[in-house]
Design a protein around this motif. Structure first.
Motif, PDB file in Angstrom:
ATOM      1  N   MET A   1       9.197  27.588  11.839  1.00 16.93           N
ATOM      2  CA  MET A   1       8.637  25.857  12.033  1.00 16.93           C
ATOM      3  C   MET A   1       8.799  24.701  13.219  1.00 16.93           C
ATOM      4  O   MET A   1      10.378  24.937  12.982  1.00 16.93           O
ATOM      5  N   GLN A   2       8.222  25.265  13.710  1.00 17.59           N
ATOM      6  CA  GLN A   2       8.669  23.866  14.782  1.00 17.59           C
ATOM      7  C   GLN A   2       9.240  22.365  14.428  1.00 17.59           C
ATOM      8  O   GLN A   2       7.965  21.423  13.742  1.00 17.59           O
ATOM      9  N   LYS A   3      10.428  21.903  14.902  1.00 15.30           N
ATOM     10  CA  LYS A   3      10.539  19.903  14.455  1.00 15.30           C
ATOM     11  C   LYS A   3       9.830  19.517  15.254  1.00 15.30           C
ATOM     12  O   LYS A   3      10.387  19.771  16.636  1.00 15.30           O
ATOM     13  N   SER A   4       9.400  18.433  14.884  1.00 12.64           N
ATOM     14  CA  SER A   4       9.219  16.579  15.920  1.00 12.64           C
ATOM     15  C   SER A   4       9.586  15.965  15.512  1.00 12.64           C
ATOM     16  O   SER A   4      10.075  15.680  14.428  1.00 12.64           O
ATOM     17  N   ALA A   5      10.004  14.772  15.936  1.00 11.06           N
ATOM     18  CA  ALA A   5       9.806  13.712  15.989  1.00 11.06           C
ATOM     19  C   ALA A   5       8.958  12.442  15.494  1.00 11.06           C
ATOM     20  O   ALA A   5       7.706  12.718  15.900  1.00 11.06           O
ATOM     21  N   THR A   6       9.580  11.370  14.648  1.00 10.48           N
ATOM     22  CA  THR A   6       8.311  10.902  14.494  1.00 10.48           C
ATOM     23  C   THR A   6       8.688   9.206  14.677  1.00 10.48           C
ATOM     24  O   THR A   6      10.111   9.823  15.598  1.00 10.48           O
ATOM     25  N   LEU A   7       7.423   8.616  14.246  1.00  9.22           N
ATOM     26  CA  LEU A   7       8.680   7.048  14.908  1.00  9.22           C
ATOM     27  C   LEU A   7       9.125   6.113  13.837  1.00  9.22           C
ATOM     28  O   LEU A   7       9.767   6.866  12.896  1.00  9.22           O
ATOM     29  N   LYS A   8      10.036   6.112  14.310  1.00  4.69           N
ATOM     30  CA  LYS A   8      11.733   5.245  13.923  1.00  4.69           C
ATOM     31  C   LYS A   8      10.996   4.118  13.085  1.00  4.69           C
ATOM     32  O   LYS A   8      10.466   3.203  13.850  1.00  4.69           O
ATOM     33  N   ARG A   9      11.691   3.939  12.290  1.00  3.71           N
ATOM     34  CA  ARG A   9      11.116   3.127  10.811  1.00  3.71           C
ATOM     35  C   ARG A   9      12.251   1.748  10.832  1.00  3.71           C
ATOM     36  O   ARG A   9      13.197   1.899  10.305  1.00  3.71           O
ATOM     37  N   SER A  10      12.004   0.912  11.839  1.00  3.55           N
ATOM     38  CA  SER A  10      13.068   0.118  12.155  1.00  3.55           C
ATOM     39  C   SER A  10      12.639  -1.454  12.634  1.00  3.55           C
ATOM     40  O   SER A  10      13.252  -2.440  12.307  1.00  3.55           O
ATOM     41  N   LEU A  11      11.632  -1.521  12.606  1.00  2.25           N
ATOM     42  CA  LEU A  11      11.117  -3.073  12.743  1.00  2.25           C
ATOM     43  C   LEU A  11      10.925  -4.262  11.448  1.00  2.25           C
ATOM     44  O   LEU A  11       9.677  -3.130  10.070  1.00  2.25           O
ATOM     45  N   GLY A  12      10.795  -4.871  11.377  1.00  3.98           N
ATOM     46  CA  GLY A  12      11.237  -5.802  10.470  1.00  3.98           C
ATOM     47  C   GLY A  12       9.881  -6.666  10.086  1.00  3.98           C
ATOM     48  O   GLY A  12       8.909  -6.783  11.286  1.00  3.98           O
ATOM     49  N   LEU A  13       9.703  -7.630   9.530  1.00  5.54           N
ATOM     50  CA  LEU A  13       8.502  -8.186   9.804  1.00  5.54           C
ATOM     51  C   LEU A  13       8.339  -9.338  10.922  1.00  5.54           C
ATOM     52  O   LEU A  13       6.888  -9.112  11.224  1.00  5.54           O
ATOM     53  N   TRP A  14       8.999  -9.859  11.109  1.00  6.12           N
ATOM     54  CA  TRP A  14       9.227 -10.897  12.122  1.00  6.12           C
ATOM     55  C   TRP A  14       9.168 -10.825  13.804  1.00  6.12           C
ATOM     56  O   TRP A  14       7.632 -10.999  13.764  1.00  6.12           O
ATOM     57  N   PRO A  15       9.976  -9.499  14.249  1.00  2.00           N
ATOM     58  CA  PRO A  15       9.227  -9.523  14.673  1.00  2.00           C
ATOM     59  C   PRO A  15       7.861  -8.497  15.196  1.00  2.00           C
ATOM     60  O   PRO A  15       6.919  -8.136  15.622  1.00  2.00           O
ATOM     61  N   ILE A  16       7.381  -7.746  14.480  1.00  2.00           N
ATOM     62  CA  ILE A  16       5.720  -7.580  14.158  1.00  2.00           C
ATOM     63  C   ILE A  16       4.923  -8.654  14.069  1.00  2.00           C
ATOM     64  O   ILE A  16       3.917  -8.704  14.568  1.00  2.00           O
ATOM     65  N   VAL A  17       5.430  -9.516  13.581  1.00  2.00           N
ATOM     66  CA  VAL A  17       4.480 -11.067  13.578  1.00  2.00           C
ATOM     67  C   VAL A  17       4.100 -11.711  15.341  1.00  2.00           C
ATOM     68  O   VAL A  17       2.532 -11.387  15.659  1.00  2.00           O
ATOM     69  N   MET A  18       5.783 -11.455  15.815  1.00  2.00           N
ATOM     70  CA  MET A  18       5.375 -11.497  17.047  1.00  2.00           C
ATOM     71  C   MET A  18       5.009 -10.697  17.777  1.00  2.00           C
ATOM     72  O   MET A  18       4.780 -11.396  19.087  1.00  2.00           O
ATOM     73  N   LEU A  19       5.009  -9.703  18.061  1.00  2.00           N
ATOM     74  CA  LEU A  19       3.385  -8.387  18.659  1.00  2.00           C
ATOM     75  C   LEU A  19       2.477  -8.920  18.149  1.00  2.00           C
ATOM     76  O   LEU A  19       1.916  -8.891  19.431  1.00  2.00           O
ATOM     77  N   GLY A  20       2.014  -9.518  17.410  1.00  2.00           N
ATOM     78  CA  GLY A  20       0.910  -9.621  16.766  1.00  2.00           C
ATOM     79  C   GLY A  20       0.317 -11.059  17.643  1.00  2.00           C
ATOM     80  O   GLY A  20      -1.065 -10.881  18.198  1.00  2.00           O
ATOM     81  N   VAL A  21       1.238 -11.925  17.757  1.00  3.36           N
ATOM     82  CA  VAL A  21       1.356 -13.495  18.232  1.00  3.36           C
ATOM     83  C   VAL A  21       1.206 -13.459  19.270  1.00  3.36           C
ATOM     84  O   VAL A  21       0.107 -13.719  20.772  1.00  3.36           O
ATOM     85  N   GLY A  22       1.883 -11.812  20.268  1.00  2.00           N
ATOM     86  CA  GLY A  22       2.247 -11.859  21.581  1.00  2.00           C
ATOM     87  C   GLY A  22       0.491 -10.836  22.077  1.00  2.00           C
ATOM     88  O   GLY A  22       0.409 -11.413  23.321  1.00  2.00           O
ATOM     89  N   TYR A  23       0.073  -9.934  21.463  1.00  6.03           N
ATOM     90  CA  TYR A  23      -1.235  -9.911  21.328  1.00  6.03           C
ATOM     91  C   TYR A  23      -1.960 -10.733  21.969  1.00  6.03           C
ATOM     92  O   TYR A  23      -2.776 -10.487  22.274  1.00  6.03           O
ATOM     93  N   MET A  24      -2.558 -11.333  21.019  1.00 11.37           N
ATOM     94  CA  MET A  24      -3.596 -12.740  20.529  1.00 11.37           C
ATOM     95  C   MET A  24      -3.228 -13.603  21.670  1.00 11.37           C
ATOM     96  O   MET A  24      -3.926 -14.640  22.204  1.00 11.37           O
ATOM     97  N   THR A  25      -1.533 -13.932  22.253  1.00 12.09           N
ATOM     98  CA  THR A  25      -1.945 -14.688  23.703  1.00 12.09           C
ATOM     99  C   THR A  25      -2.156 -16.341  23.890  1.00 12.09           C
ATOM    100  O   THR A  25      -3.010 -16.832  23.657  1.00 12.09           O
TER     101      THR A  25
END
Length: 466
Positions: A1-25
């Motif tokens: 069985m080959q192992k591979s990495a996964t996405l890292k669970r490190s984002l909180g609520l407000w960094p995600i909100v800022m990413l969304g607001v940044g996307y909207m410009t």
């Protein structure tokens, strides 16, 4: 069985909100003001209020679906799991049109801004430099992306706050309506609902991107709680910035007769509000907006491609790969960078024409997925709350999206249909004319079986395994 990495669970609520607001410009409120004021007959903030209410219905549907399927695949995964695997791929493919080309649009906007300031520099250098910067930051890790994005979003917010202060000073001095809080931008006796809806239809497209926060579902520790809240706060904060910014702009400019170029009002708005110095500060905010949106959109499309690769509808070995140190879908990040580089061969009009189609496909099927999953499959419609949440509200959301479909530019629809057709041909090929389900496709280069690094959450088919 080959192992591979996964996405890292490190984002909180407000960094995600800022990413969304940044996307909207946020600064886009000033770019579109002239067009929106003409459509809404001088009532842009009221049109924004209607647009925000309309988009919150679809935001509610996204929140419902991410609780059921906390996957980075967004509308692709929701449609795949609730309606049809084949249709899910086509929704994901159509969404790629929106996600892939927005980084290119931001590269072109950056080129326009910087070429105006430094006309002696070849225009292609700004595209290459912008794309290289955004790609490198995304490759380093999602936290780096979020941190840089937050800085650029906060700068835009600062520009808006200073603009409001300067606008108040101008209003006190007799400019525009000549009073600080006039009612005119929100209501006049001769206003018509038809013009408000026409303006809201144009402005709804400013909200494209609030849904992108769902692509970070596998990078936050508690996605079923965090992501629905992030969707709501992204749409609400973006909407409030649009409403406040447009209110004071409309107060300064009751109509568009003062503008020399009503289709590109930002420079003149800044000049009238605060003079040449503020205009430079203001235009730097516009540049910050393109960088923030570029970072967020680049990250989002990389995650969507990752989920489609993990599901093996795209070659898993490449698209489903996550770098073990950075925990980013590195191949996808670099691929999106190369695609964005092609902006040197396009104009802003051509690139922009593609975007709306993919977003409206996603909005439509997220609303329909709520009905399919909760009402038809789980039968959660027999109580008043269930009927409202799982039938009525998504129908209203879909109805608002239908209005956007009706008003979509012909060029956007034509180019979107061509892209959809390419995806349909590809799907027919890899599924042997739909005889094979997309998740059962096997590419020769794909891994036979994938696992995750010990200690990381396991995700199977887009759903957290118990």
């Amino acid at each position: 069985m080959q192992k591979s990495a996964t996405l890292k669970r490190s984002l909180g609520l407000w960094p995600i909100v800022m990413l969304g607001v940044g996307y909207m410009t946020p600064m886009v409120v000033f770019d579109t003001f002239g067009i929106a004021s003409k459509e809404a007959d001088g009532h842009v903030p009221m049109a924004y209020i209607i647009a925000l209410v309309a988009m919150l219905f679809t935001a509610f549907s996204y929140g419902k679906m991410v609780r059921a399927f906390p996957s980075a695949g967004s509308a692709y995964t929701y449609t795949q799991k609730t309606i049809s695997p084949h249709l899910g791929f086509l929704v994901g493919w159509s969404s790629l049109l929106d996600y892939l080309l927005l980084p290119m649009v931001n590269a072109l906007l950056t080129q326009i801004y910087l070429s105006a300031l430094f006309p002696e520099v070849p225009a292609w250098i700004w595209v290459v430099g912008f794309v290289a910067l955004v790609t490198i930051i995304n490759a380093v890790g999602v936290n780096s992306t979020a941190n840089f994005n937050t800085l650029f979003v906060l700068y835009q917010m600062l520009v808006v706050v200073i603009f409001v202060i300067l606008a108040v000073r101008q209003l006190i001095g007799g400019f525009g309506y000549g009073e600080v809080f006039p009612v005119g931008p929100l209501y006049t006796p001769d206003m018509h609902m038809s013009t408000l809806i026409a303006g809201a239809t144009v402005l709804c497209f400013s909200f494209l991107g609030f849904d992108a926060v769902t692509t970070y579902s596998e990078e936050t520790p508690n996605p079923t709680k965090t992501i629905p809240r992030a969707i709501f706060f992204t749409a609400l904060i973006g909407g409030l910035v649009f409403i406040v910014g447009s209110y004071f702009t409309q107060a300064l400019f009751p109509d568009i007769t003062r503008f020399k170029n009503p289709d590109a009002t930002s420079p003149e708005i800044a000049l009238y509000a605060g003079g040449k110095v503020f205009q430079m500060f203001f235009l730097a905010g516009a540049l910050a907006g393109t960088i923030a949106s570029g970072l967020a959109s680049h990250a989002s499309v990389s995650r969507l491609l990752y989920v489609m690769g993990r599901d093996n509808i795209l070659p898993q070995k490449l698209f489903g790969y996550v770098h073990p140190r950075t925990h980013t879908p590195l191949f996808n990040v670099i691929l999106v960078g190369f695609i964005s580089m092609t902006a040197v061969f396009f104009t802003l009009e051509i690139a922009s024409a593609f975007i709306s189609f993919g977003a409206l496909i996603a909005f439509t099927f997220v609303n329909l997925s709520v009905i399919a999953h909760y009402a038809l499959k789980k039968k959660e419609y027999k109580t008043l709350g269930g009927f409202l949440s799982h039938i009525l509200l998504p129908i209203i959301g879909a109805a608002f999206v239908a209005v956007l479909w009706y008003n979509l530019e012909a060029s956007s629809f034509t180019m979107g249909v061509i892209w959809f057709g390419i995806g349909l041909v590809y799907l027919m090929y890899v599924t042997k004319l739909f005889r094979v389900r997309p998740m059962d496709i096997h590419f020769e280069e794909a891994d036979e079986e994938s696992a995750v690094i010990e200690g990381e959450p396991i995700v199977e088919n887009g759903v957290l395994a118990k």
